[in-house]
Design a protein around this motif. Structure first.
Motif, PDB file in Angstrom:
ATOM      1  N   GLY A  23       0.798  -1.220   0.000  1.00  0.00           N
ATOM      2  CA  GLY A  23       0.000   0.000   0.000  1.00  0.00           C
ATOM      3  C   GLY A  23       0.830   1.269   0.000  1.00  0.00           C
ATOM      4  N   ARG A  24       1.911   1.279   0.767  1.00  0.00           N
ATOM      5  CA  ARG A  24       2.704   2.501   0.862  1.00  0.00           C
ATOM      6  C   ARG A  24       3.404   2.826  -0.450  1.00  0.00           C
ATOM      7  N   PHE A  68      -1.054   4.510  -0.540  1.00  0.00           N
ATOM      8  CA  PHE A  68      -2.122   4.101   0.375  1.00  0.00           C
ATOM      9  C   PHE A  68      -1.574   3.152   1.439  1.00  0.00           C
ATOM     10  N   THR A 127      -1.216   0.992   4.636  1.00  0.00           N
ATOM     11  CA  THR A 127      -2.296   0.331   5.388  1.00  0.00           C
ATOM     12  C   THR A 127      -1.787  -0.251   6.695  1.00  0.00           C
ATOM     13  N   HIS A 156      -6.596   1.809   5.652  1.00  0.00           N
ATOM     14  CA  HIS A 156      -5.865   3.017   5.263  1.00  0.00           C
ATOM     15  C   HIS A 156      -6.542   4.193   5.961  1.00  0.00           C
TER      16      HIS A 156
END
Length: 317
Positions: free
Chosen positions: A208-209, A213, A215, A266
């Motif tokens: 995600g990063r 985004f 999480t 998130h």
């Protein structure tokens, strides 16, 4: 609230006003009964009231009786034990007994249950119970039997009428079904609060990063806790006293060929190290089903749309 993890651990010189049941979800129907034991008092003098001669008591069970009595039951519960404790304490219950339910306990006759537990152990003054409550071995005794026992042993029985229950028309089963369908509006309406998940934040794949985004991966240790239908949800948490909103994905991350179900949150406009922290996540609304995208870039584009949808929802409530 005093908590006892066995009937045998309970000890008090005061008489009790009691109710019993599994109370899974502690929903609005349960609260109708629970508020009666915290507010109801028999016709006693003002001096006795001031001396607090009576205490409220909830008797509940774990494991859930269906887990014990139905060999192949795969029932999932709305609350973990810790969550149930928190919800009951907020209502104002003074004593909570969480008794281990097993086959030996299930074989108690109705009269054994009344005489040795309600009367001898709990010093019952009054019991408040649903109209359809059944108890004793094979659940053979009903409200009429309980009223007869009350006359014999000297305690009062208050019955929650069919009318009162039907006015609410809610059950734990209806809430479970709503959650499994992703119908958060109905589930939260019946609960009287936003359904929540409690767990510990663990390290995930950290995909995600890389797409903007990041999480927090939620690990729930209790395998009996009901997880709503896979999909993307709008959520909120209280972290260090701050209310933080975000969106949560429940599912298998099919775009990156995930093999295990995960719960990833998130949080919007929030940046802190949450690893190993215990977090509670309230689920407000379901945005969509989980989807498999042809590329990570398409997934990112959809997440941007989801974020706009979430903010639009939050700005209206």
């Amino acid at each position: 609230m005093k908590i006892f993890y066995s009937i045998n651990d309970f000890s008090s010189t005061k008489k009790t006003i009691l109710t019993l049941g599994t109370f899974d979800g502690v929903h609005i129907g349960h609260k109708k009964i629970l508020k009666k034991i915290t507010q109801s008092r028999p016709d006693i003098s003002e001096s006795e009231t001031e001396n607090q001669q009576y205490e409220s008591l909830v008797l509940t069970f774990f494991p859930h009786p269906r887990m014990v009595l139905q060999e192949h039951s795969d029932i999932k519960l709305l609350n973990t034990i810790d969550e149930k404790i928190d919800l009951l304490e907020k209502i104002g219950v003074e004593n909570l007994v969480i008794h281990p339910f097993d086959e030996t306990f299930s074989r108690l006759t109705a009269e054994e249950f009344v005489s040795t537990i309600l009367v001898d152990r709990f010093h019952i003054q009054k019991i408040i119970i649903g109209h359809d409550h059944r108890f004793g071995r094979n659940r053979t005794a009903n409200i009429d039997d309980l009223i007869a026992f009350g006359k014999e042993y000297g305690f009062e029985v208050e019955q929650i009428s069919v009318q009162e229950i039907n006015d609410i028309s809610v059950s734990s089963t209806k809430i479970r079904n709503a959650l499994l369908e992703g119908n958060m509006a109905l589930a939260n309406e019946y609960l009287g609060y936003d359904y929540f998940l409690t767990g510990t934040i663990i390290k995930g794949k950290q995909l995600g990063r890389t797409i903007g985004f990041p999480t927090a991966n939620l690990k729930i240790k209790e395998n009996y806790k009901l997880i709503p239908q896979n999909g993307v949800y709008i959520v909120k948490s209280t972290i260090d006293g701050l209310t933080v909103f975000g969106m949560m994905n429940i599912g298998f991350n099919p775009t990156v060929d995930g093999q295990q179900q995960s719960i990833e949150i998130h949080y919007f406009d929030f940046n802190a190290d949450l690893y190993n922290q215990k977090i509670s996540v309230s689920i407000l609304y379901r945005i969509r089903s989980e989807q498999k995208f042809e590329s990570v870039n398409l997934l990112k584009a959809q997440l941007e749309i989801d974020k706009k949808t979430a903010w639009s929802y939050l700005n209206k409530v």
